[in-house]
Write a protein that holds these residues in place. Sequence first.
Motif, PDB file in Angstrom:
ATOM      1  N   MET A  33       0.822  -1.198   0.000  1.00 35.93           N
ATOM      2  CA  MET A  33       0.000   0.000   0.000  1.00 35.93           C
ATOM      3  C   MET A  33       0.861   1.256   0.000  1.00 35.93           C
ATOM      4  N   GLN A  34       0.235   2.376  -0.277  1.00 36.42           N
ATOM      5  CA  GLN A  34       0.975   3.638  -0.308  1.00 36.42           C
ATOM      6  C   GLN A  34       0.393   4.615   0.690  1.00 36.42           C
ATOM      7  N   VAL A  35       1.255   5.418   1.276  1.00 37.92           N
ATOM      8  CA  VAL A  35       0.777   6.507   2.126  1.00 37.92           C
ATOM      9  C   VAL A  35       0.734   7.753   1.261  1.00 37.92           C
ATOM     10  N   SER A  36      -0.397   8.425   1.291  1.00 36.76           N
ATOM     11  CA  SER A  36      -0.524   9.640   0.504  1.00 36.76           C
ATOM     12  C   SER A  36       0.356  10.746   1.104  1.00 36.76           C
ATOM     13  N   VAL A  37       1.082  11.448   0.269  1.00 35.77           N
ATOM     14  CA  VAL A  37       1.921  12.563   0.729  1.00 35.77           C
ATOM     15  C   VAL A  37       1.111  13.854   0.565  1.00 35.77           C
ATOM     16  N   SER A  38       0.784  14.471   1.689  1.00 38.84           N
ATOM     17  CA  SER A  38      -0.072  15.663   1.669  1.00 38.84           C
ATOM     18  C   SER A  38       0.715  16.918   1.304  1.00 38.84           C
ATOM     19  N   HIS A  39      -0.035  17.957   0.955  1.00 41.93           N
ATOM     20  CA  HIS A  39       0.547  19.302   0.837  1.00 41.93           C
ATOM     21  C   HIS A  39       0.331  20.004   2.163  1.00 41.93           C
ATOM     22  N   THR A  40       1.286  20.795   2.579  1.00 41.51           N
ATOM     23  CA  THR A  40       1.083  21.596   3.792  1.00 41.51           C
ATOM     24  C   THR A  40       1.797  22.928   3.683  1.00 41.51           C
ATOM     25  N   THR A  41       1.254  23.901   4.430  1.00 45.26           N
ATOM     26  CA  THR A  41       1.904  25.220   4.487  1.00 45.26           C
ATOM     27  C   THR A  41       2.806  25.317   5.716  1.00 45.26           C
ATOM     28  N   ARG A  42       2.851  24.276   6.564  1.00 40.08           N
ATOM     29  CA  ARG A  42       3.733  24.403   7.736  1.00 40.08           C
ATOM     30  C   ARG A  42       5.195  24.201   7.332  1.00 40.08           C
ATOM     31  N   GLN A  43       6.084  24.701   8.198  1.00 42.18           N
ATOM     32  CA  GLN A  43       7.522  24.595   7.933  1.00 42.18           C
ATOM     33  C   GLN A  43       7.983  23.154   8.126  1.00 42.18           C
ATOM     34  N   PRO A  44       8.952  22.689   7.339  1.00 44.25           N
ATOM     35  CA  PRO A  44       9.478  21.333   7.554  1.00 44.25           C
ATOM     36  C   PRO A  44      10.156  21.230   8.914  1.00 44.25           C
ATOM     37  N   ARG A  45       9.985  20.082   9.586  1.00 45.34           N
ATOM     38  CA  ARG A  45      10.725  19.826  10.829  1.00 45.34           C
ATOM     39  C   ARG A  45      12.074  19.226  10.449  1.00 45.34           C
ATOM     40  N   ASN A  50      11.097  17.363   1.473  1.00 47.59           N
ATOM     41  CA  ASN A  50      10.025  17.789   0.576  1.00 47.59           C
ATOM     42  C   ASN A  50       9.714  16.662  -0.415  1.00 47.59           C
ATOM     43  N   GLY A  51       8.436  16.349  -0.565  1.00 47.56           N
ATOM     44  CA  GLY A  51       8.036  15.292  -1.501  1.00 47.56           C
ATOM     45  C   GLY A  51       7.990  13.914  -0.865  1.00 47.56           C
ATOM     46  N   GLN A  52       8.638  13.785   0.299  1.00 48.06           N
ATOM     47  CA  GLN A  52       8.633  12.476   0.952  1.00 48.06           C
ATOM     48  C   GLN A  52       7.691  12.488   2.167  1.00 48.06           C
ATOM     49  N   HIS A  53       7.878  13.477   3.052  1.00 49.30           N
ATOM     50  CA  HIS A  53       6.980  13.586   4.208  1.00 49.30           C
ATOM     51  C   HIS A  53       5.761  14.448   3.850  1.00 49.30           C
ATOM     52  N   TYR A  54       6.017  15.521   3.200  1.00 49.59           N
ATOM     53  CA  TYR A  54       4.966  16.432   2.715  1.00 49.59           C
ATOM     54  C   TYR A  54       5.458  17.097   1.444  1.00 49.59           C
ATOM     55  N   HIS A  55       4.515  17.687   0.701  1.00 48.23           N
ATOM     56  CA  HIS A  55       4.869  18.670  -0.316  1.00 48.23           C
ATOM     57  C   HIS A  55       4.722  20.010   0.397  1.00 48.23           C
ATOM     58  N   PHE A  56       5.837  20.666   0.676  1.00 48.91           N
ATOM     59  CA  PHE A  56       5.796  21.925   1.413  1.00 48.91           C
ATOM     60  C   PHE A  56       5.555  23.076   0.442  1.00 48.91           C
ATOM     61  N   VAL A  57       4.463  23.797   0.668  1.00 46.44           N
ATOM     62  CA  VAL A  57       4.098  24.909  -0.224  1.00 46.44           C
ATOM     63  C   VAL A  57       3.781  26.143   0.625  1.00 46.44           C
ATOM     64  N   ASN A  58       3.770  27.328   0.001  1.00 44.20           N
ATOM     65  CA  ASN A  58       3.375  28.512   0.766  1.00 44.20           C
ATOM     66  C   ASN A  58       1.856  28.714   0.648  1.00 44.20           C
TER      67      ASN A  58
END
Length: 207
Positions: A33-45, A50-58
């Motif tokens: 199965m796959q885990v969906s990678v969400s988009h978020t406006t929060r800062q990376p920890r 980017n692209g693996q945990h979240y797609h980081f966008v403004n």
Amino acid sequence: MTARGNLFIVSAPSGAGKSSLISALLRDQPVDMQVSVSHTTRQPRPGEENGQHYHFVNQDEFKSLIADEAFFEWAEVFGNYYGTSRVTIEQTLAKGIDVFLDIDWQGAQQVKKLMPESIGVFILPPSKTELERRLTGRGQDSAEVIAGRMAQAVSEMSHYNEYDFVIVNDDFDKALADLLAIIRSQRLTSASQIHTQNGMIKDLLAG
Ligand code: 5GP
């Protein structure tokens, strides 16, 4: 015909161990199965890619994605925006691959409405004391953020009964086995087996 994949929604308050459970499941268990990678406006920890945990966008990028109806669901959580890409989910499910959505209760409500056959799983910590210990032990957020998340946790947990399944993450291995059992049982429903065992069932029933 390929059977559509199952859509699993997994929610939990921060610190209930959801991310560790999902990572362990994908790393160690025989599930495809796959885990969906969400988009978020929060800062990376630290350590987040980017692209693996979240797609980081403004914020502007996120708002234009909303305007383009690019999200299957989206919500504001802890003052940041989070959203699930519609196209990615649709394409993955159409290929017959199961998808995990690690999203909050607001997103879960939207997904259940759009796709009532999706399977909701809520993960609870064994106690408030343990939840607080885990949030503090993580060492990534300030005391103020932790206090805020404790308050948010109570509000998130009040939605537990909107989900199909509830797992109490007291013992990690048991919680992982519970999650695996939910996935396996879903794959054993007659509706799923009609697709996965199609040839064999046809053969068995041939006169
Ligand atoms: P974190 O910032 O700690 O990674 O996530 C905070 C919360 O946002 C978690 O409860 C997580 O499940 C939720 N979340 C992450 N991605 C999404 C998403 O795409 N949609 C929604 N509705 N919630 C999300």
